[in-house]
Design a protein around this motif. Structure first.
Motif, PDB file in Angstrom:
ATOM      1  N   LYS A 176       0.815  -1.212   0.000  1.00 34.19           N
ATOM      2  CA  LYS A 176       0.000   0.000   0.000  1.00 34.19           C
ATOM      3  C   LYS A 176       0.849   1.262   0.000  1.00 34.19           C
ATOM      4  O   LYS A 176       0.580   2.221  -0.736  1.00 34.19           O
ATOM      5  CB  LYS A 176      -0.913  -0.046   1.223  1.00 34.19           C
ATOM      6  CG  LYS A 176      -1.774   1.169   1.458  1.00 34.19           C
ATOM      7  CD  LYS A 176      -2.581   0.961   2.727  1.00 34.19           C
ATOM      8  CE  LYS A 176      -3.451   2.159   3.037  1.00 34.19           C
ATOM      9  NZ  LYS A 176      -4.250   1.931   4.264  1.00 34.19           N
ATOM     10  N   ASN A 177       1.899   1.284   0.813  1.00 36.05           N
ATOM     11  CA  ASN A 177       2.721   2.496   0.914  1.00 36.05           C
ATOM     12  C   ASN A 177       3.482   2.770  -0.376  1.00 36.05           C
ATOM     13  O   ASN A 177       3.689   3.922  -0.752  1.00 36.05           O
ATOM     14  CB  ASN A 177       3.688   2.371   2.092  1.00 36.05           C
ATOM     15  CG  ASN A 177       4.587   1.145   1.956  1.00 36.05           C
ATOM     16  OD1 ASN A 177       4.296   0.235   1.178  1.00 36.05           O
ATOM     17  ND2 ASN A 177       5.671   1.102   2.710  1.00 36.05           N
ATOM     18  N   VAL A 178       3.893   1.711  -1.089  1.00 35.76           N
ATOM     19  CA  VAL A 178       4.636   1.904  -2.338  1.00 35.76           C
ATOM     20  C   VAL A 178       3.747   2.558  -3.394  1.00 35.76           C
ATOM     21  O   VAL A 178       4.147   3.516  -4.065  1.00 35.76           O
ATOM     22  CB  VAL A 178       5.176   0.552  -2.833  1.00 35.76           C
ATOM     23  CG1 VAL A 178       5.895   0.733  -4.169  1.00 35.76           C
ATOM     24  CG2 VAL A 178       6.115  -0.051  -1.803  1.00 35.76           C
ATOM     25  N   VAL A 179       2.536   2.051  -3.530  1.00 35.29           N
ATOM     26  CA  VAL A 179       1.628   2.573  -4.552  1.00 35.29           C
ATOM     27  C   VAL A 179       1.265   4.023  -4.255  1.00 35.29           C
ATOM     28  O   VAL A 179       1.295   4.893  -5.138  1.00 35.29           O
ATOM     29  CB  VAL A 179       0.363   1.694  -4.628  1.00 35.29           C
ATOM     30  CG1 VAL A 179      -0.643   2.289  -5.594  1.00 35.29           C
ATOM     31  CG2 VAL A 179       0.724   0.281  -5.061  1.00 35.29           C
ATOM     32  N   ARG A 180       0.929   4.319  -3.015  1.00 34.95           N
ATOM     33  CA  ARG A 180       0.522   5.691  -2.676  1.00 34.95           C
ATOM     34  C   ARG A 180       1.690   6.665  -2.734  1.00 34.95           C
ATOM     35  O   ARG A 180       1.505   7.832  -3.120  1.00 34.95           O
ATOM     36  CB  ARG A 180      -0.117   5.695  -1.295  1.00 34.95           C
ATOM     37  CG  ARG A 180      -1.472   4.991  -1.254  1.00 34.95           C
ATOM     38  CD  ARG A 180      -2.171   5.205   0.062  1.00 34.95           C
ATOM     39  NE  ARG A 180      -3.521   4.633   0.053  1.00 34.95           N
ATOM     40  CZ  ARG A 180      -4.382   4.718   1.055  1.00 34.95           C
ATOM     41  NH1 ARG A 180      -4.028   5.358   2.171  1.00 34.95           N
ATOM     42  NH2 ARG A 180      -5.578   4.176   0.962  1.00 34.95           N
ATOM     43  N   ALA A 181       2.887   6.217  -2.367  1.00 34.38           N
ATOM     44  CA  ALA A 181       4.062   7.106  -2.462  1.00 34.38           C
ATOM     45  C   ALA A 181       4.377   7.445  -3.920  1.00 34.38           C
ATOM     46  O   ALA A 181       4.675   8.597  -4.253  1.00 34.38           O
ATOM     47  CB  ALA A 181       5.257   6.449  -1.788  1.00 34.38           C
TER      48      ALA A 181
END
Length: 500
Positions: A176-181
């Motif tokens: 999740k954090n990779v996609v949103r970043a």
């Protein structure tokens, strides 16, 4: 002659006797009408007796069946009779077993059908529960994944679509954090319009696909990226909240996730037909290296501004020297913050500034130049909202309306001014305080110039007359006739050319 008379008399006598017999027969028929019926019944009995006589002896007898069997047993030899009894018992047993076998087979078929129906029904219920669990994971942790799980063409090759949806939801939640970043980073590249902040345009999407080196083995990859972009922005309104606007020219977060999954299925196909394998492969092989590369490039090119919004480090610019700034400049900065924080009122108090208001301030005050761009302003804004950004990359359920989620308070605004001063005047200024003073002075000068231009526009709009273009069509009916002795154009004699 006498002999002939005797023969004739005999013949005549015979005829008379026959006539008398016929007469008596007719009289008997008249007297007894049921006699003929009795004779017919007797004939039928004789025929029946003849037919019955062809059957075995034990079946022709008029006695009871048991006595007939006994009589048959007495006539047949004991050995043959025992063999016939055994054969009859075996036939009865075989028939009974066959009937039992057929009944058992029929009951087994029915039981198997019922069991299969119950298993399928229970399996359908379990699969529907698994699918509902996958959707519930999206609603509880990552709302932008619901659109992808509703598209059935991603799961037509998987053996079990419901389980694959659950597996994909868990995999997306893990990264999740990779996609949103990546979404935050590439939505701020080359930005010129503050209203399109945190929205990915087609050029920004092509930049992501190119820098991540996706589909390198395809010659028409640029056309493919454009087609994926156009396909991802369709049908978005069904899967987003009502207060989230969507545009066909820009991707929001759910469109961004769908586009990445489209590229993953094309670039990294799974042998098992699992779309979750393709998603895992594109994250680990392309997106994570692209994010690391972007972090290193940002940290080496623009000191003071970092792309790393996933580390969660405690970024706070020390602004203890703010009290050393002259009071006039401090008052101007407070006025500027209050004015631009009221332009787009997302919060009820009006004491915070969002990304659009922050960018509008830089554009209105003329602070954007070659050393300080809008992309840099967004990076500074994100770094100053590190706690809100950490919540967005981690436990935040909805990834929409990030411009409302990220709100800059007054201390964060002062930190942003220091960051901008370090970027714009870092090489010229000797210390961070001098860089802050120069930038605050430039902001104050831009504010006074902005107020003067606003007053000038108001005066011009009040004093300048507005003219409307009109076209007059004159004809013989609209032009009034001249009075006798008058001309329309009169010229003095001095203006006429001389004839000499």
């Amino acid at each position: 002659m006498s002999g002939s008379h005797e023969v004739r008399g005999r013949v005549d006598g015979g005829k008379a006797e026959e006539a008398g017999d016929e007469h008596t027969d007719e009289q008997q028929e008249i007297e007894s009408p049921g006699a003929e019926a009795k004779e017919l019944n007797q004939d039928e009995e004789v025929e029946v007796d003849l037919k019955v006589s062809e059957r075995p002896l034990w079946s022709n007898s008029k006695v009871n069946r048991v006595e007939a069997v006994r009589a048959l047993e007495e006539e047949v030899q004991p050995t043959a009779w025992g063999a016939a009894s055994c054969i009859q018992a075996c036939c009865r047993t075989a028939g009974l077993k066959e009937r039992q076998r057929q009944a058992k087979r029929a009951s087994a078929v029915v039981a198997r059908s019922v069991r299969r129906y119950m298993v399928r029904r229970r399996l359908r219920m379990q699969l529907s529960e698994v699918e509902q669990e996958a959707l519930q994971i999206c609603r509880d942790h990552m709302l932008e994944c619901e659109k992808v799980l509703r598209i059935d063409r991603f799961f037509h090759q998987s053996p079990n679509a419901a389980v694959e949806k659950w597996r994909l939801a868990r995999s997306m939640l893990a990264y999740k954090n990779v996609v949103r970043a990546l979404y935050v980073h590439y939505s701020s590249q080359g930005l010129t319009d503050p209203t399109h902040a945190f929205k990915v345009s087609k050029l920004q999407w092509l930049s992501l696909c190119t820098e991540a080196r996706l589909c390198q083995n395809l010659d028409n990859r640029i056309s493919l990226f454009k087609h994926v972009f156009e396909q991802s922005v369709k049908g978005t309104d069904l899967y987003i909240p009502l207060d989230v606007p969507s545009e066909p020219s820009h991707m929001i977060l759910c469109d961004f996730v769908q586009g990445l999954l489209e590229i993953a299925v094309i670039a990294y196909p799974s042998n098992r037909g699992w779309v979750s394998d393709s998603w895992h492969e594109i994250i680990t092989s392309a997106l994570q290296p692209a994010m690391v590369k972007g972090q290193l490039a940002a940290n080496t090119s623009t000191p003071g501004v970092a792309f790393d919004v996933t580390t969660g480090e405690n970024f706070r610019v020390q602004w203890a020297g703010w009290n050393a700034v002259p009071s006039r400049l401090r008052e101007d900065m407070e006025t500027i913050f209050g004015h631009f924080a009221m332009m787009q009122q997302y919060d009820m108090e009006g004491d915070s500034m969002n990304i659009s208001e922050f960018m509008d301030m830089f554009l209105a005050l003329g602070l954007i130049d070659g050393s300080l761009r809008l992309q840099t302003c967004i990076s500074i804004f994100v770094r100053c909202n590190q706690f809100e950004m950490a919540h967005f990359l981690g436990p935040a359920i909805s990834g929409y309306k990030l411009e409302e989620r990220l709100q800059m308070s007054w201390p964060e605004f002062v930190d942003a001014m220091l960051e901008c001063g370090m970027i714009k005047y870092g090489g010229e200024a000797g210390s961070p305080f001098q860089a802050l003073m120069k930038f605050v002075t430039a902001v104050s000068s831009g504010w006074h110039r902005f107020k003067a231009l606003r007053v000038l526009r108001q005066l011009q709009s009040r004093d300048v007359k507005k003219y409307t273009n009109t076209m007059c069509l004159h004809g013989a009916d609209s032009v009034q006739p001249l009075e006798p002795g008058k001309r329309r154009i009169t010229l003095p004699e001095s203006a006429l050319p001389s004839v000499h």
